[in-house]
Design a protein around this motif. Sequence first.
Motif, PDB file in Angstrom:
ATOM      1  N   UNK A 133      33.130  28.752  38.607  1.00  0.00           N
ATOM      2  CA  UNK A 133      33.017  27.283  38.955  1.00  0.00           C
ATOM      3  C   UNK A 133      32.352  27.285  40.298  1.00  0.00           C
ATOM      4  N   UNK A 134      31.664  26.248  40.684  1.00  0.00           N
ATOM      5  CA  UNK A 134      31.092  26.134  42.133  1.00  0.00           C
ATOM      6  C   UNK A 134      31.064  25.102  42.594  1.00  0.00           C
ATOM      7  N   UNK A 135      31.207  24.655  43.766  1.00  0.00           N
ATOM      8  CA  UNK A 135      31.061  23.293  44.638  1.00  0.00           C
ATOM      9  C   UNK A 135      30.744  23.589  46.184  1.00  0.00           C
ATOM     10  N   UNK A 136      30.323  22.482  46.866  1.00  0.00           N
ATOM     11  CA  UNK A 136      29.964  22.659  48.130  1.00  0.00           C
ATOM     12  C   UNK A 136      31.455  22.496  49.017  1.00  0.00           C
ATOM     13  N   UNK A 137      31.227  23.007  50.311  1.00  0.00           N
ATOM     14  CA  UNK A 137      32.287  22.842  51.062  1.00  0.00           C
ATOM     15  C   UNK A 137      32.893  21.290  51.323  1.00  0.00           C
ATOM     16  N   UNK A 138      33.833  20.865  50.891  1.00  0.00           N
ATOM     17  CA  UNK A 138      34.388  19.572  50.807  1.00  0.00           C
ATOM     18  C   UNK A 138      34.427  18.920  52.179  1.00  0.00           C
ATOM     19  N   UNK A 139      33.690  18.783  53.116  1.00  0.00           N
ATOM     20  CA  UNK A 139      33.821  18.228  54.491  1.00  0.00           C
ATOM     21  C   UNK A 139      33.381  16.860  54.543  1.00  0.00           C
ATOM     22  N   UNK A 140      32.890  16.087  53.390  1.00  0.00           N
ATOM     23  CA  UNK A 140      32.593  14.683  53.421  1.00  0.00           C
ATOM     24  C   UNK A 140      33.558  14.087  52.134  1.00  0.00           C
ATOM     25  N   UNK A 141      33.528  12.862  52.329  1.00  0.00           N
ATOM     26  CA  UNK A 141      34.403  11.909  51.387  1.00  0.00           C
ATOM     27  C   UNK A 141      33.338  11.228  50.186  1.00  0.00           C
ATOM     28  N   UNK A 142      32.515  12.179  49.631  1.00  0.00           N
ATOM     29  CA  UNK A 142      31.731  11.840  48.547  1.00  0.00           C
ATOM     30  C   UNK A 142      31.552  12.842  47.731  1.00  0.00           C
ATOM     31  N   UNK A 143      30.787  12.780  46.604  1.00  0.00           N
ATOM     32  CA  UNK A 143      30.937  13.727  45.645  1.00  0.00           C
ATOM     33  C   UNK A 143      30.133  14.814  45.843  1.00  0.00           C
ATOM     34  N   UNK A 144      28.774  14.754  46.600  1.00  0.00           N
ATOM     35  CA  UNK A 144      28.235  15.984  46.897  1.00  0.00           C
ATOM     36  C   UNK A 144      27.638  16.960  45.879  1.00  0.00           C
ATOM     37  N   UNK A 145      27.315  16.096  44.652  1.00  0.00           N
ATOM     38  CA  UNK A 145      26.947  16.956  43.376  1.00  0.00           C
ATOM     39  C   UNK A 145      25.595  17.628  43.604  1.00  0.00           C
ATOM     40  N   UNK A 146      24.919  17.482  44.700  1.00  0.00           N
ATOM     41  CA  UNK A 146      23.593  18.083  44.677  1.00  0.00           C
ATOM     42  C   UNK A 146      23.352  18.949  45.948  1.00  0.00           C
ATOM     43  N   UNK A 147      24.605  19.311  46.421  1.00  0.00           N
ATOM     44  CA  UNK A 147      24.661  20.024  47.705  1.00  0.00           C
ATOM     45  C   UNK A 147      24.617  21.444  47.684  1.00  0.00           C
ATOM     46  N   UNK A 148      24.859  21.971  46.311  1.00  0.00           N
ATOM     47  CA  UNK A 148      24.739  23.479  45.916  1.00  0.00           C
ATOM     48  C   UNK A 148      23.257  23.426  45.298  1.00  0.00           C
ATOM     49  N   UNK A 149      22.633  24.407  45.969  1.00  0.00           N
ATOM     50  CA  UNK A 149      21.378  24.664  45.255  1.00  0.00           C
ATOM     51  C   UNK A 149      21.346  25.501  43.958  1.00  0.00           C
ATOM     52  N   UNK A 150      21.956  26.473  43.993  1.00  0.00           N
ATOM     53  CA  UNK A 150      22.077  27.569  42.883  1.00  0.00           C
ATOM     54  C   UNK A 150      23.194  28.362  42.953  1.00  0.00           C
ATOM     55  N   UNK A 151      23.935  28.801  41.733  1.00  0.00           N
ATOM     56  CA  UNK A 151      24.543  29.972  41.631  1.00  0.00           C
ATOM     57  C   UNK A 151      24.097  30.891  40.400  1.00  0.00           C
ATOM     58  N   UNK A 152      24.289  32.004  40.361  1.00  0.00           N
ATOM     59  CA  UNK A 152      23.753  32.877  39.428  1.00  0.00           C
ATOM     60  C   UNK A 152      24.058  34.481  39.441  1.00  0.00           C
ATOM     61  N   UNK A 153      23.714  35.275  38.319  1.00  0.00           N
ATOM     62  CA  UNK A 153      24.044  36.595  38.371  1.00  0.00           C
ATOM     63  C   UNK A 153      22.716  37.512  38.250  1.00  0.00           C
ATOM     64  N   UNK A 154      22.821  38.612  38.425  1.00  0.00           N
ATOM     65  CA  UNK A 154      21.906  39.728  38.087  1.00  0.00           C
ATOM     66  C   UNK A 154      22.242  41.200  38.027  1.00  0.00           C
ATOM     67  N   UNK A 155      21.697  41.883  37.231  1.00  0.00           N
ATOM     68  CA  UNK A 155      22.007  43.310  36.934  1.00  0.00           C
ATOM     69  C   UNK A 155      21.035  44.168  37.565  1.00  0.00           C
ATOM     70  N   UNK A 156      21.240  45.273  38.309  1.00  0.00           N
ATOM     71  CA  UNK A 156      20.256  46.158  38.944  1.00  0.00           C
ATOM     72  C   UNK A 156      20.694  47.654  38.320  1.00  0.00           C
ATOM     73  N   UNK A 157      19.350  47.843  37.480  1.00  0.00           N
ATOM     74  CA  UNK A 157      19.670  49.032  36.491  1.00  0.00           C
ATOM     75  C   UNK A 157      18.621  50.029  36.899  1.00  0.00           C
ATOM     76  N   UNK A 158      18.854  51.158  36.423  1.00  0.00           N
ATOM     77  CA  UNK A 158      17.891  52.254  36.450  1.00  0.00           C
ATOM     78  C   UNK A 158      18.040  53.341  35.403  1.00  0.00           C
ATOM     79  N   UNK A 159      16.994  53.962  34.833  1.00  0.00           N
ATOM     80  CA  UNK A 159      17.062  55.089  33.912  1.00  0.00           C
ATOM     81  C   UNK A 159      17.750  56.360  34.447  1.00  0.00           C
ATOM     82  N   UNK A 160      17.962  57.384  33.546  1.00  0.00           N
ATOM     83  CA  UNK A 160      18.520  58.557  33.970  1.00  0.00           C
ATOM     84  C   UNK A 160      17.371  59.602  34.889  1.00  0.00           C
TER      85      UNK A 160
END
Length: 288
Positions: free
Chosen positions: A113-140
Motif C-alpha cells: 500500500x502507499x500514502x503520503x505523510x498525513x500532515x494535512x487534514x485533506x485526502x492528498x491523493x495526488x501527493x505520491x508520484x509513484x511506487x514500483x519495483x525492479x529486478x537487477x539481473x545478470x547472466x553467468x
Amino acid sequence: MRIALLRVDPALSRFDPLPRIISLDDFSRGHCGWSQLVGNYEDHLDTMLPGYAQHSSAMLSTLGHWEAGSHGGMDSSYALKIATRPKPGAQNVAIKRHTFRKRGPIRFEAYFTFKPEANELKLSETDVRSVGFLFDLQGGDQDADAQRVMPHLRFLNASDGKHWQKWQYKRETTTFKAVGPEDKTLSHYHLSPDGWLDLPNGEQRLCYNEIPTKVNWSYLRFDFDLETMKATGFQCNDRNFDLSGFDSIRIPAMKNLWCMLNFCLFAETDVAKRAFLYVDSICISGDF
C-alpha cells in the motif's frame, strides 16, 4: 498435496508460488534482507551520484498515525516502510540481493500500500508520484552473450498534481559515469524521471481510502524467465496486463555481477511531503 499444504499455512496461502520458494518475507520477523540501495563510490562518499545519495534505510513500521495509533501490517504488527525525503521528486529504494543457481521462471509476489505523510487534514491523493519495483539481473560468467537486464515497473499515481493512475515501464537507463579518479567503478541512475513508457492498457484505479490516514492492501505479481530474460506476466489485484510490448533495460554485462538476482522496491513523492510505500509481505519463488 502441495496445494493443500500451501493453503493450510496462512503465511503462504495468500500467495500463488512456483514450486520452489526462494524467500518468504514476513516483516514481523525483521527486515528479511531488505536494505538501503547504496550507490557506487570510490575514495569518498561525495563521488556517489545524487540520485543514490538521497536514499535512506528501509524501516519496520506499525503504520503509525495520529487518529488511532497504528494500523499495523496486513496480519501482524509490522510492515516494511520505504520513505522518501520531503522534496518534490525525491525517491527512495530498498533492495534485496540474491544470486541464482539455475535459469528458469521466477515469480515475485507482494502485498503493498502507499500514502503520503498525513500532515494535512485533506485526502492528498495526488501527493505520491509513484511506487514500483525492479529486478537487477545478470547472466553467468560462462555465458557468451551475458547481459545485465533490469525490468522496471512503476505505478505513476500523479505528476504535478494531475492524477494519472497508470503502470509504466523503462527500456533505457542514464549514461554510465566513472566514479572516482581511477576509473575502476561505474555508476548509472536507472530510476531517473526520464524514459518511462506507458504499459498498454495500463490504467488502473487502486483503492485509496477517504481520509489521509487510511490504507488498503493491494496484491502484486510479476513473472520473469531467467532463461530468455523476458517478462512473462504481471498482475495487480484483479487485473492481468498485456506484456507483449514490454522490455527491460539491457546493458553489457559488468565484470563483478555474475548470476545476480536482485529485487528493488521504490517510492517517489510529487510534493514537499514524504511518500511512504508499505509492504506487508513478499514471496519470491521459482521453477528450478
